[in-house]
Scaffold this motif. Structure first.
Motif, mmCIF file in Angstrom:
data_model
loop_
_atom_site.group_PDB
_atom_site.id
_atom_site.type_symbol
_atom_site.label_atom_id
_atom_site.label_comp_id
_atom_site.label_asym_id
_atom_site.label_seq_id
_atom_site.Cartn_x
_atom_site.Cartn_y
_atom_site.Cartn_z
ATOM 1 N N LEU A 37 37.687 45.953 78.013
ATOM 2 C CA LEU A 37 39.076 45.625 78.285
ATOM 3 C C LEU A 37 39.897 45.814 77.013
ATOM 4 C CD1 LEU A 37 38.680 42.324 80.355
ATOM 5 C CD2 LEU A 37 38.584 44.704 81.138
ATOM 6 N N SER A 38 41.133 46.230 77.205
ATOM 7 C CA SER A 38 42.076 46.365 76.106
ATOM 8 C C SER A 38 43.311 45.535 76.403
ATOM 9 C CB SER A 38 42.482 47.827 75.909
ATOM 10 O OG SER A 38 41.374 48.635 75.600
ATOM 11 N N CYS A 39 43.961 45.081 75.363
ATOM 12 C CA CYS A 39 45.205 44.323 75.508
ATOM 13 C C CYS A 39 46.156 44.816 74.426
ATOM 14 C CB CYS A 39 44.948 42.836 75.384
ATOM 15 S SG CYS A 39 46.440 41.828 75.345
ATOM 16 N N ALA A 40 47.193 45.514 74.845
ATOM 17 C CA ALA A 40 48.169 46.058 73.914
ATOM 18 C C ALA A 40 49.347 45.101 73.786
ATOM 19 C CB ALA A 40 48.643 47.414 74.401
ATOM 20 N N ALA A 41 49.664 44.754 72.548
ATOM 21 C CA ALA A 41 50.734 43.799 72.275
ATOM 22 C C ALA A 41 51.966 44.515 71.734
ATOM 23 C CB ALA A 41 50.265 42.751 71.271
ATOM 24 N N SER A 42 53.121 44.031 72.133
ATOM 25 C CA SER A 42 54.381 44.547 71.605
ATOM 26 C C SER A 42 55.389 43.415 71.529
ATOM 27 C CB SER A 42 54.912 45.679 72.489
ATOM 28 O OG SER A 42 55.163 45.218 73.802
ATOM 29 N N GLY A 43 56.412 43.601 70.683
ATOM 30 C CA GLY A 43 57.451 42.589 70.563
ATOM 31 C C GLY A 43 57.111 41.437 69.638
ATOM 32 N N LEU A 44 55.980 41.536 68.933
ATOM 33 C CA LEU A 44 55.599 40.496 67.981
ATOM 34 C C LEU A 44 54.821 41.143 66.838
ATOM 35 C CD1 LEU A 44 52.608 38.391 69.430
ATOM 36 C CD2 LEU A 44 53.152 40.710 70.091
ATOM 37 N N THR A 45 54.752 40.442 65.708
ATOM 38 C CA THR A 45 53.961 40.914 64.587
ATOM 39 C C THR A 45 52.520 40.509 64.850
ATOM 40 O OG1 THR A 45 55.888 40.607 63.153
ATOM 41 C CG2 THR A 45 53.754 40.946 62.085
ATOM 42 N N PHE A 46 51.808 41.387 65.512
ATOM 43 C CA PHE A 46 50.516 41.037 66.095
ATOM 44 C C PHE A 46 49.523 40.532 65.059
ATOM 45 C CE2 PHE A 46 47.497 40.797 69.320
ATOM 46 C CZ PHE A 46 46.337 41.478 68.990
ATOM 47 N N ARG A 47 49.568 41.081 63.841
ATOM 48 C CA ARG A 47 48.596 40.704 62.822
ATOM 49 C C ARG A 47 48.766 39.234 62.395
ATOM 50 N NH1 ARG A 47 52.332 43.944 60.293
ATOM 51 N NH2 ARG A 47 53.508 42.972 58.577
ATOM 52 N N ASN A 48 49.873 38.610 62.774
ATOM 53 C CA ASN A 48 50.101 37.206 62.452
ATOM 54 C C ASN A 48 49.579 36.252 63.524
ATOM 55 O OD1 ASN A 48 51.380 37.983 60.118
ATOM 56 N ND2 ASN A 48 53.448 37.730 60.941
ATOM 57 N N TYR A 49 48.982 36.795 64.577
ATOM 58 C CA TYR A 49 48.572 35.990 65.720
ATOM 59 C C TYR A 49 47.063 36.041 65.935
ATOM 60 C CZ TYR A 49 53.392 35.424 67.225
ATOM 61 O OH TYR A 49 54.711 35.073 67.300
ATOM 62 N N ALA A 50 46.495 34.887 66.237
ATOM 63 C CA ALA A 50 45.157 34.865 66.791
ATOM 64 C C ALA A 50 45.234 35.361 68.229
ATOM 65 C CB ALA A 50 44.588 33.456 66.750
ATOM 66 N N ALA A 51 44.114 35.799 68.748
ATOM 67 C CA ALA A 51 44.090 36.319 70.120
ATOM 68 C C ALA A 51 42.893 35.757 70.870
ATOM 69 C CB ALA A 51 44.053 37.843 70.110
ATOM 70 N N GLY A 52 43.015 35.745 72.171
ATOM 71 C CA GLY A 52 41.927 35.230 72.985
ATOM 72 C C GLY A 52 41.881 35.915 74.337
ATOM 73 N N TRP A 53 40.725 35.792 74.971
ATOM 74 C CA TRP A 53 40.535 36.244 76.346
ATOM 75 C C TRP A 53 40.107 35.047 77.194
ATOM 76 C CZ3 TRP A 53 41.680 40.980 78.335
ATOM 77 C CH2 TRP A 53 41.850 42.049 77.438
#
Length: 122
Positions: free
Chosen positions: A20-36
């Protein structure tokens, strides 16, 4: 606005793999933790994996540990979930999420995607 868009779901036989892939936009992604997370019909949303902002730390529940791998590419603003040795009980809608505070296993994330269906046949 912030968008998280999942892709890569589908139908697979037990024992197979999906990424699975999750593409992020509209935020500075490197500043965010991520989860599934995932949610099967009639069940509560369940934690699947989380990763810190730099990709150096990950955490999984026992139900997927050793089978699933979360990773991220902060250049592509994308988080991935490699799912191996899939089982019928992995069938669910899978959601990605981003949080500006920290990685965690609770669904208290700032932003969510719309979900992608994963179906594992026996």
């Amino acid at each position: 606005q912030v968008q998280l868009v999942e892709s890569g779901g589908g139908l697979v036989q037990a024992g197979g793999s999906l990424r699975l892939s999750c593409a992020a936009s509209g935020l500075t992604f490197r500043n965010y933790a991520a989860g599934w997370f995932r949610q099967a019909p009639g069940k509560e949303r369940e934690f699947v994996a989380t990763i810190n902002w730099s990709g150096t730390r990950t955490y999984y529940p026992n139900s997927v540990k050793g089978r699933f791998i979360i990773s991220r590419d902060n250049v592509k603003n994308t988080v991935y979930l490699q799912m191996n040795s899939l089982k019928p009980e992995d069938t669910a809608v899978y959601y990605c999420a981003a949080d500006g505070t920290s990685m965690n296993s609770n669904p208290n994330y700032d932003y969510w995607g719309q979900g992608t269906q994963v179906t594992v046949s026996s």
